[in-house]
Design an enzyme around this catalytic site. Structure first.
Site, mmCIF file in Angstrom:
data_model
loop_
_atom_site.group_PDB
_atom_site.id
_atom_site.type_symbol
_atom_site.label_atom_id
_atom_site.label_comp_id
_atom_site.label_asym_id
_atom_site.label_seq_id
_atom_site.Cartn_x
_atom_site.Cartn_y
_atom_site.Cartn_z
ATOM 1 N N LYS A 128 12.819 19.700 11.880
ATOM 2 C CA LYS A 128 13.252 21.209 12.288
ATOM 3 C C LYS A 128 13.977 21.174 13.495
ATOM 4 O O LYS A 128 15.197 21.880 13.323
ATOM 5 C CB LYS A 128 11.832 21.994 12.503
ATOM 6 N N GLY A 156 2.710 23.538 6.810
ATOM 7 C CA GLY A 156 1.273 24.004 7.162
ATOM 8 C C GLY A 156 0.171 23.224 7.733
ATOM 9 O O GLY A 156 -1.077 23.622 7.934
ATOM 10 N N ARG A 168 -2.056 -16.383 -18.832
ATOM 11 C CA ARG A 168 -2.987 -17.092 -17.715
ATOM 12 C C ARG A 168 -4.088 -17.688 -18.550
ATOM 13 O O ARG A 168 -4.797 -17.157 -19.221
ATOM 14 C CB ARG A 168 -3.346 -16.056 -16.792
ATOM 15 N N ASN A 179 -4.798 -9.700 -5.748
ATOM 16 C CA ASN A 179 -6.105 -8.939 -5.639
ATOM 17 C C ASN A 179 -6.899 -9.953 -4.874
ATOM 18 O O ASN A 179 -7.643 -9.689 -3.946
ATOM 19 C CB ASN A 179 -6.508 -8.907 -6.870
ATOM 20 N N ASP A 180 -6.970 -11.345 -5.497
ATOM 21 C CA ASP A 180 -7.872 -12.263 -4.894
ATOM 22 C C ASP A 180 -7.305 -12.755 -3.555
ATOM 23 O O ASP A 180 -8.178 -12.923 -2.441
ATOM 24 C CB ASP A 180 -7.790 -13.661 -5.739
ATOM 25 N N ARG A 186 -3.779 -11.710 -19.206
ATOM 26 C CA ARG A 186 -5.119 -12.093 -18.893
ATOM 27 C C ARG A 186 -5.917 -12.406 -20.059
ATOM 28 O O ARG A 186 -6.352 -11.507 -20.871
ATOM 29 C CB ARG A 186 -6.011 -11.162 -18.050
ATOM 30 N N CYS A 195 1.487 -10.614 -9.404
ATOM 31 C CA CYS A 195 0.901 -9.830 -10.585
ATOM 32 C C CYS A 195 -0.544 -9.136 -9.987
ATOM 33 O O CYS A 195 -1.224 -8.814 -10.835
ATOM 34 C CB CYS A 195 0.610 -10.820 -11.723
ATOM 35 N N GLY A 242 -1.621 -13.564 -7.009
ATOM 36 C CA GLY A 242 -2.452 -12.813 -7.229
ATOM 37 C C GLY A 242 -3.201 -12.269 -6.025
ATOM 38 O O GLY A 242 -3.887 -12.660 -5.368
ATOM 39 N N SER A 286 2.631 -17.235 -9.121
ATOM 40 C CA SER A 286 2.581 -15.978 -9.127
ATOM 41 C C SER A 286 1.747 -15.527 -8.253
ATOM 42 O O SER A 286 0.192 -15.997 -8.356
ATOM 43 C CB SER A 286 2.404 -15.664 -10.549
ATOM 44 N N MET A 343 0.300 21.772 10.794
ATOM 45 C CA MET A 343 0.139 21.743 12.252
ATOM 46 C C MET A 343 0.273 23.268 12.700
ATOM 47 O O MET A 343 0.674 24.217 11.856
ATOM 48 C CB MET A 343 1.180 20.753 12.690
ATOM 49 N N HIS A 378 1.411 27.965 0.234
ATOM 50 C CA HIS A 378 0.768 26.621 0.521
ATOM 51 C C HIS A 378 0.589 25.796 -0.557
ATOM 52 O O HIS A 378 1.114 24.585 -0.803
ATOM 53 C CB HIS A 378 -0.310 26.798 1.732
ATOM 54 N N TYR A 407 10.484 -11.714 -9.282
ATOM 55 C CA TYR A 407 10.001 -10.526 -10.044
ATOM 56 C C TYR A 407 8.757 -10.052 -9.465
ATOM 57 O O TYR A 407 7.991 -10.459 -8.806
ATOM 58 C CB TYR A 407 9.876 -10.797 -11.492
ATOM 59 N N ARG A 453 15.742 22.615 5.799
ATOM 60 C CA ARG A 453 15.433 21.070 5.746
ATOM 61 C C ARG A 453 15.767 20.733 4.336
ATOM 62 O O ARG A 453 15.561 21.561 3.389
ATOM 63 C CB ARG A 453 13.992 20.894 6.124
ATOM 64 N N ARG A 505 6.805 26.231 17.774
ATOM 65 C CA ARG A 505 6.420 25.782 16.221
ATOM 66 C C ARG A 505 6.651 23.969 16.355
ATOM 67 O O ARG A 505 7.206 23.407 17.106
ATOM 68 C CB ARG A 505 7.476 26.198 15.190
HETATM 69 C C1 PEP Z 1 -5.246 -11.419 -8.615
HETATM 70 O O1 PEP Z 1 -6.010 -11.897 -8.104
HETATM 71 O O2 PEP Z 1 -4.552 -10.766 -8.015
HETATM 72 C C2 PEP Z 1 -5.098 -11.370 -10.329
HETATM 73 C C3 PEP Z 1 -3.862 -10.835 -10.905
HETATM 74 O O3 PEP Z 1 -5.869 -11.858 -10.989
HETATM 75 P P1 PEP Z 1 -7.431 -11.140 -11.139
HETATM 76 O O4 PEP Z 1 -7.253 -9.659 -10.798
HETATM 77 O O5 PEP Z 1 -7.407 -11.133 -12.622
HETATM 78 O O6 PEP Z 1 -8.202 -11.755 -10.619
HETATM 79 MG MG MG Z 2 -7.364 -13.189 -9.469
#
Ligand code: PEP
Ligand code: MG
Length: 942
Positions: free
Chosen positions: A64, A143, A686, A837-838, A627, A900, A835, A833, A145, A519, A920, A401, A134
């Site tokens: 602002k 809205g 996999r 998540n793990d 998977r 992945c 993973g 690749s 603050m 709002h 990728y 803005r 303000r």
């Molecule tokens: C991961 O671990 O990121 C993964 C892609 O494998 P999964 O989720 O199947 O364990």
């Molecule tokens: Mg995994």
């Protein structure tokens, strides 16, 4: 973007005009005064006098403040004032919530410059200047603050103000507004007081106001007389004393400092903090405070206030779009207290077409405003959201803005502005946020059904797409419903910033009052959430959680299901069928343009041929994760699942091989169909990574069936199931460990892959299978499995009469040890690749299945900034990734590296992957366009 041009001094008209020569004279002094400034940081930047900021200084002045300065530089009429920097806010918090000492003289000096330009004096009994305080952060937080208006009105300045304006009603109305706002913002919220629901000072004052009106038979605030407003203000002050144990400050200077500190404190207010969590805004940014000369839209019928967008924020159409209210202050428009009128004919709709537009009522001022619209848009080369006030016929700009817009509008504006040569292709690509694409791909109501049903009520189309769910009437109920896994529509009379968590939790928002700039509309549009506002046909009884539909006997109750069409503003009873937004040629063109800048690949995680087809339509360039075990879930998988269970519960090699021989038919069928669906694009398959216990049948019936097939009794099955039980299955007998213990399991899968690929090749088509080994932590695991893979390749190639079957062998990197030893892993691996998540699970030691129990506390207590399972923890897990890429490529040049895990579709993670040099990213099919655009943004940003 800063304009380096001589500073112009504003010479305001009306009562201010006669002082303008004095203003010019005073404005020549700053250079001398600056020299006298105490040493230390510069916290205060003036605008309108000798403007010190510009649009490029958003980090320091907030959005602002920076744009107010820029408008001054552009000769747009802006009331003068000054900005206290975001840095001051940070120092305020670091100093234990104390304003830095050096601020006093800087504020006083800036105030005197503002006085000079405006030709009034703060606290002066004869000619008082009033100001607003303000907030204004780097990124707009609508809205969230606090703001205090009319600061500087006191028993000393009120008489002078009345003499000056000859309008006692206006002055007393301004005063009672100040008392209300100040008590709420400065004396209650900023002090951290948290009264029980309905007992806040603002609410108590609203009740007094309502009783006052009721006793006199008034409907609108505007009916209150000057004396009544004066009386009301003194009632309010009594209430303040009673409830807050302090007096409302009568000293203008005390009011000003209270206002500045309160804005800083509102940065850490509950709603601002929760908005920052949702939007990912860092806590340490802080807010600036803009102290600006007040101009009044509530001085009678030649005064007005309004908000507008330089183009339509819902559709992107190149039409000036806005709302205004005669004889009102800005908060009245945004709060949705009165339904505003359309600014022009283009803004008229079913709900407001009977109201007078500004174009009709004040054609000259409208023309001037439209001229400013064109000038600002050309200068900023983007759609802007502007706020203005007309004080007795004189137009003032209070804010500009970059405007929030729906995904559809973002796309349309980007393509239009490109065609208008206002922006180039790079800018056009950057104009659409990756996550906005989600909303373009949002479901809509099946048009065939919709044309045959009548809306229950209509409102304004504030947020796109369609949503269907159970009605809830409070934000808390919305949060509870979402927690219980229900989809809900939040119905409110109007929303306010306290509702923000509930608005987030609901799939759609519906309000009975308010306009397109209320709002609810602003917040929903920012999130791309389906939203309808101003559905005036609904009479909401929030206390009883019902809503009566005007002109009918229908009463909607909590739990009733409704469907919203947020693009049209129609509300329907019941749940209507939805469909995906149809292929939009503009979208395709935009994505093709984005792809021209993108250098990193985008693949998809797909487990079925159907998913693969969807992902290809969204532009996936291959499958980054197939998977295998997922083919045993879902429709038509009964027989395959039965055989898998048989294999898992086998206790001898003979039993297992028999089961595998039956199973291979199914595995090969699905792999082949997926390879075919990808038509020569790479497919990373996999090898099985099933948590074994999940595949043990639970029902007696299924157990008996399996027992029969294995020639054992049900008790035997139970026993074998128990034997498979692991205390920590996520770290148990999964992934490559299964293939090490049971080589025949790997052999079956690899045979299925090679046979499928060979058969496709023999029909003259191409396919690129990539065999991926999961949960590895040592190169010897890879060596072990590669022997089996090579043996199977040679066998199948021979059987099929082929020299070789093209393929690659690589590994997932999802264990920290694999990152540490990535140079060795790469010797045995043609690709990696991640993973994530793990890797996040094992990097943090947070169970991915149990994080729900404590994540919220980690976020609330600011231990973590975000859920690391949604967005890569760049600081920690990111280091592992960077190291693995670098080590991997040190022993295998040009190693292909992807990701992945779930984070592969998150824009911030995609940018991280780009910077880390990944080949990728791979994500779920519907996130493919988001990842494509995020990757293009990353490449453009460099
Ligand atoms: C991961 O671990 O990121 C993964 C892609 O494998 P999964 O989720 O199947 O364990
Ligand atoms: Mg995994």
């Amino acid at each position: 973007m800063a304009i380096k041009k001589p500073v112009r001094k504003i010479a305001p008209k009306t009562s201010v005009k006669k002082h303008s020569s004095k203003a010019s004279a005073t404005a020549k002094k700053p250079a001398k005064k600056a020299a006298k400034q105490p040493k230390g940081k510069k916290y205060v930047y003036i605008f309108g006098a000798k403007t010190e900021g510009n649009a490029s200084m958003k980090n320091l002045l907030g959005g602002k403040g920076a744009n107010l300065a820029e408008m001054c530089l552009l000769d747009v009429p802006v009331p003068a004032g000054f900005t206290v920097s975001t840095e001051c806010c940070t120092d305020y918090y670091e100093g234990g919530c104390k304003l830095p000492a050096v601020l006093t003289s800087q504020v006083l000096s800036a105030l005197s410059k503002t006085e000079a330009v405006m030709g009034m004096k703060y606290g002066d009994p004869e000619n008082p200047l009033l100001v607003s305080c303000r907030s204004g952060a780097r990124k707009s937080m609508p809205g969230m603050m606090d703001t205090v208006l009319n600061v500087g009105l006191s028993t000393a300045t009120i008489p002078g103000m009345i003499r000056k304006t000859n309008n006692p009603r206006f002055v007393w109305d301004s005063y009672r507004r100040l008392v209300m706002m100040y008590a709420d913002v400065v004396m209650e919220k900023a002090e951290g007081l948290e009264p029980a629901a309905g007992k806040g000072i603002r609410k108590l004052m609203d009740e007094v106001l309502d009783q006052f009106k009721h006793a006199r038979g008034y409907k609108a605030d505007t009916e209150l007389t000057s004396e009544e407003l004066q009386q009301l203000a003194s009632e309010f002050k009594k209430l303040i004393r009673q409830h807050l144990g302090k007096d409302f400050p009568d000293d203008p200077m005390a009011q000003l400092w209270g206002g500045i500190a309160a804005v800083f404190k509102s940065w850490n207010g509950k709603k601002a903090v929760s908005y920052r969590r949702i939007e990912g805004i860092p806590d340490e940014w802080g807010t600036a405070v803009n102290v600006q000369a007040m101009v009044f839209g509530n001085m009678g019928d030649t005064s007005a206030t309004g908000v507008a967008f330089t183009r339509d924020p819902a559709t992107g159409d190149n039409k000036f779009y806005g709302e205004w209210l005669v004889n009102a202050q800005g908060e009245d428009v945004v709060a949705g207290i009165r339904t505003p009128s359309p600014i022009n004919n283009d803004t008229k709709n079913e709900q407001n077409k009977h109201l007078h537009s500004m174009q009709e009522a004040m054609p000259e001022t409208y023309k001037q405003l439209n001229g400013i619209r064109v000038k600002l848009e050309k200068h900023f080369t983007d759609m802007l959201d502007i706020e203005f006030t007309i004080q007795e016929g004189k137009l003032w700009m209070l804010q500009c803005r970059v405007g929030k817009r729906t995904g559809t509008a973002a796309l349309n504006m980007a393509m239009d502005m490109l065609a208008e040569k206002l922006i180039d292709q790079k800018k056009a690509v950057m104009r659409v946020e990756p996550k906005q694409l989600d909303e373009l791909l949002h479901p809509i109501i099946d048009p065939k059904t919709e044309k045959d049903v009548k809306p229950l009520v209509k409102g304004l189309p504030a947020g796109p797409g369609a949503a269907s769910g159970e009605l809830v009437f409070t934000a808390e109920d919305a949060v509870a419903a979402a927690r219980a896994g229900k989809t809900c529509i939040l119905l409110r009379e109007e929303t306010n910033p306290e509702d923000v968590e509930g608005m987030r939790a609901a799939v759609g928002i519906l309000t009975a009052r308010g306009g397109m700039t209320s709002h609810a509309a602003l917040v929903a549009r920012g999130w791309g959430k389906c939203c309808i506002v101003g559905a005036g046909g609904l009479h909401v009884d929030a206390a009883n959680k019902t809503a009566k539909v005007a002109g009918s006997d229908i009463v909607l109750k909590a739990g009733d299901v409704v469907t919203l069409n947020g693009t049209k503003g129609h509300v329907y009873t019941g749940s209507l069928p939805m469909m995906d937004a149809t292929e939009n040629p503009r979208f395709q063109k935009f994505m093709a343009m984005a792809d021209k800048f993108r250098t990193m690949g985008v693949r998809t995680n797909a487990d079925t041929p159907a998913d693969a087809k969807v992902a290809r339509a969204f532009g996936a360039e291959g499958i980054g994760l197939f998977r295998t075990e997922h083919m045993f879930y879902g429709e038509g998988s009964d027989q395959a699942l039965f055989l898998l269970r048989k294999m898992i519960l086998s206790t001898t090699l003979d039993e297992r091989c028999k089961a595998l021989n039956e199973l291979i038919v199914f595995v090969k069928r699905d792999i082949k169909a997926t390879l075919e669906a990808m038509d020569g694009l790479p497919v990373t398959i996999r090898l099985l990574d099933p948590p074994l216990h999940e595949f043990v049948p639970q029902s007696a019936e299924k157990q008996a069936e399996l027992a029969k097939a294995l020639g054992i009794d049900a008790a035997g099955i139970k026993k074998r199931g128990e034997d498979l039980h692991e205390n920590n299955p996520m770290m148990g007998h999964r992934g490559v460990r299964l293939g090490i213990t049971y080589p025949e399991v790997t052999e079956m899968q690899v045979r299925a892959i090679f046979e499928a690929a060979a058969e496709i090749i023999q029909t003259g088509k191409k396919c690129k299978p990539e065999i991926m080994i999961p949960v590895t932590c040592d190169m010897n695991e890879l060596k072990n499995q590669k022997v089996l893979i090579a043996r199977m390749h040679d066998a199948v190639a021979k059987e099929k009469g082929l020299k070789q079957i093209p393929h690659m062998v690589g590994t997932m990197i999802e264990i920290p040890r694999a990152c540490l030893l990535a140079d060795k892993m790469a010797l045995e691996s043609e690709f990696f690749s991640f993973g994530t998540n793990d890797l996040t699970q094992m990097g943090f030691g947070f169970s991915r299945d149990d994080i729900g129990g404590f994540l919220q506390d980690y976020l609330d207590k600011k231990i973590l900034a975000a859920d690391p399972f949604q967005t890569i923890d760049q600081e920690g897990v990111g280091q592992l990734i960077r190291m693995a890429v670098q080590k991997g490529r040190s022993t295998r040049e040009g190693l292909k590296v992807g990701i992945c895990g779930e984070q592969g579709g998150d824009p911030a993670s995609v940018k991280f992957c780009y910077k880390t040099g990944l080949t990728y990213v791979s994500c779920s099919p519907y996130r493919v366009p988001i990842a494509r655009l995020a990757a293009a943004h990353a490449a453009i940003e460099g």
